[in-house]
Design an enzyme around this catalytic site. Sequence first.
Site, PDB file in Angstrom:
ATOM      1  N   LYS A  79       0.847  -1.193   0.000  1.00  0.00           N
ATOM      2  CA  LYS A  79       0.000   0.000   0.000  1.00  0.00           C
ATOM      3  C   LYS A  79       0.880   1.239   0.000  1.00  0.00           C
ATOM      4  O   LYS A  79       1.903   1.283   0.697  1.00  0.00           O
ATOM      5  CB  LYS A  79      -0.914  -0.021   1.232  1.00  0.00           C
ATOM      6  CG  LYS A  79      -1.960   1.085   1.256  1.00  0.00           C
ATOM      7  CD  LYS A  79      -2.873   0.962   2.467  1.00  0.00           C
ATOM      8  CE  LYS A  79      -3.950   2.032   2.514  1.00  0.00           C
ATOM      9  NZ  LYS A  79      -4.832   1.901   3.699  1.00  0.00           N
ATOM     10  N   SER A 154      -9.766   1.944   2.804  1.00  0.00           N
ATOM     11  CA  SER A 154      -8.873   2.664   1.930  1.00  0.00           C
ATOM     12  C   SER A 154      -7.847   1.779   1.205  1.00  0.00           C
ATOM     13  O   SER A 154      -7.268   2.219   0.216  1.00  0.00           O
ATOM     14  CB  SER A 154      -8.122   3.728   2.725  1.00  0.00           C
ATOM     15  OG  SER A 154      -7.277   3.141   3.683  1.00  0.00           O
ATOM     16  N   SER A 178     -10.007  -0.322   7.038  1.00  0.00           N
ATOM     17  CA  SER A 178      -9.394  -0.172   5.713  1.00  0.00           C
ATOM     18  C   SER A 178      -8.676  -1.397   5.151  1.00  0.00           C
ATOM     19  O   SER A 178      -8.280  -1.396   3.995  1.00  0.00           O
ATOM     20  CB  SER A 178      -8.420   1.008   5.714  1.00  0.00           C
ATOM     21  OG  SER A 178      -9.126   2.218   5.645  1.00  0.00           O
TER      22      SER A 178
END
Lengths: 484, 95
Positions: A79, A154, A178
């Site tokens: 990420k 997210s 997330s």
Amino acid sequence: MTLFDLRLQEIHNRLSKKELSVTDLVGEAFAKISERDERVGAYLTLNEEGARAEAARLDNKLAGGEARGLLFGLPVGIKDNMVTEGLRTTCASQFLSNYDPIYDATAVAKLKQAEAVTIGKLNMDEFAMGGSNENSSFHPVRNPWDLNRVPGGSSGGSAAAVAAGEAYFTLGSDTGGSIRQPASYCGVVGLKPTYGLVSRYGLVAFASSLDQIGPITKNVEDSAYVLQAIAGHDHKDSTSANVDVPDYLAALTGDIKGLRIAVPKEYLEGVDPQVKASVMEALKVLEGMGAVWEEVSLPHTEYAVAAYYLLASSEASSNLSRFDGVRYGVRSDHAGNLLDLYLESRSQGFGPEVKRRIMLGTYALSSGYYDAYYLKAQKVRTLIKRDFDQTFEKYDVIIGPTAPTTAFQLGSQVDDPLTMYLNDILTIPVSLAGVPAISVPCGFADGLPVGLQIIGKAFDESSVLRVAHAFEAQTDHHKQRPAL
Amino acid sequence: MSIQVKDVEHVAKLARLNLTDEEREMFTEQLNAILQYAEKLNELDTEGVEPTTHVLHISNVMREDVVHESLPQEKVFRNAPDEEDGQFKVPAVLE
């Protein structure tokens, strides 16, 4: 069967028997990326040259028969809010569109130590703020199961990449859901460890009392395998927990006889009927293996979203003050004085959701409102945590859906932040309590994956993984792949 | 408690953000909606409840006072928008 369908441990074994090369693995990942990522949009930056060179180096090492790390040769996507030395890290923000990190996050350094191969950086909501990945400043991510739908967020890129076969496993981060919510929407396994189990050093801070890094994988065994490599105390993170890291694979016994499961009635209220049906079906499977479940009440659940948005936004408003255009990031080029430089750089660099949360947090912390909002929310957090503490006195795990619905249509909620926030209603209480939870696929509703959330006691990832693994062994939801 | 445009302007100043007229309107409306939702917390009696700042009970993490390796200066300036003589350079603080 493709290489991608193998479990990480199987790949490890085949590599040591020299039936497979790291170059093969990395090659397959990039082949999938070039075939699919134009449609999915999971990656922001690729490390193709670096990854291929690293693969060649590891293959040489393999030929020499040298000792191999736990994640030797496994292609991983990270990420884009974890810093990677020499590999652009943007947090999906224009502000950091040119940011070239000067060190590795501890979780990234641990992957390198375990000899995993970083293939790229994954798309996300800007600064991890959002639940649909539509807040990326670069481009949205699309759900591999239906390209008109969101992947969740997210960590949308991290979940979609695994679902689409564009990474063997990925790292995500979870502040209010997330990791778990996108894992649920994309039909993959997402684990949020206990707060403090994985170092936050080098994870660009959103809400420091909640942020936690964890793995997104195709199955539970892989999740345990990756957690083993990244967990543990780190002196560079003063909130890192100094606890012994157990053998997570050893916990996967398949035996859950006598397991006591709590099912909060609040977690089934207002949930899509098909999602609820999948969860009830999953409870039957667990019952069939000798577990017992009872309905309980976590009475403060309905207050969690309000408390969370005040606390997380307050922490964010403070954390994001570091983005001032002085030391890194994009500086506005038409500022006459220092104050203008701050104002212009921040106003140009941040997107609307980030500004909204900075505004909310600044307001909640401002003189005259601190007690009414911030302090009140911290007290409610105590009540929410107590709900969990009391439930865990009598039960081993808490189970419910990960999200109230399946993935929604792109664009359907962008104009209504509050509705968007309520998608996290089942993951946020867990984050506030700081306890571990996993989302595993437990069915499909109209062709879209449904996630089952299994929540454990603080630092009892072993039980969470054991239950998830036992469930998975009785079902084949996790083996389904989207037709891309 | 209802937020006016002037409150949004004040908060934007504290947060070092320049807002457009459109953003001012939008944030006024959205912050009101969010804070109205947050009023829900007042249904709960929290008299005597300790606030939770952190779930882990860690305080004062100390280490031996010995020098560790630190980042070399050229690395630290790698991302600097402007620098001079080993310092970050910014426009004049005062006009």
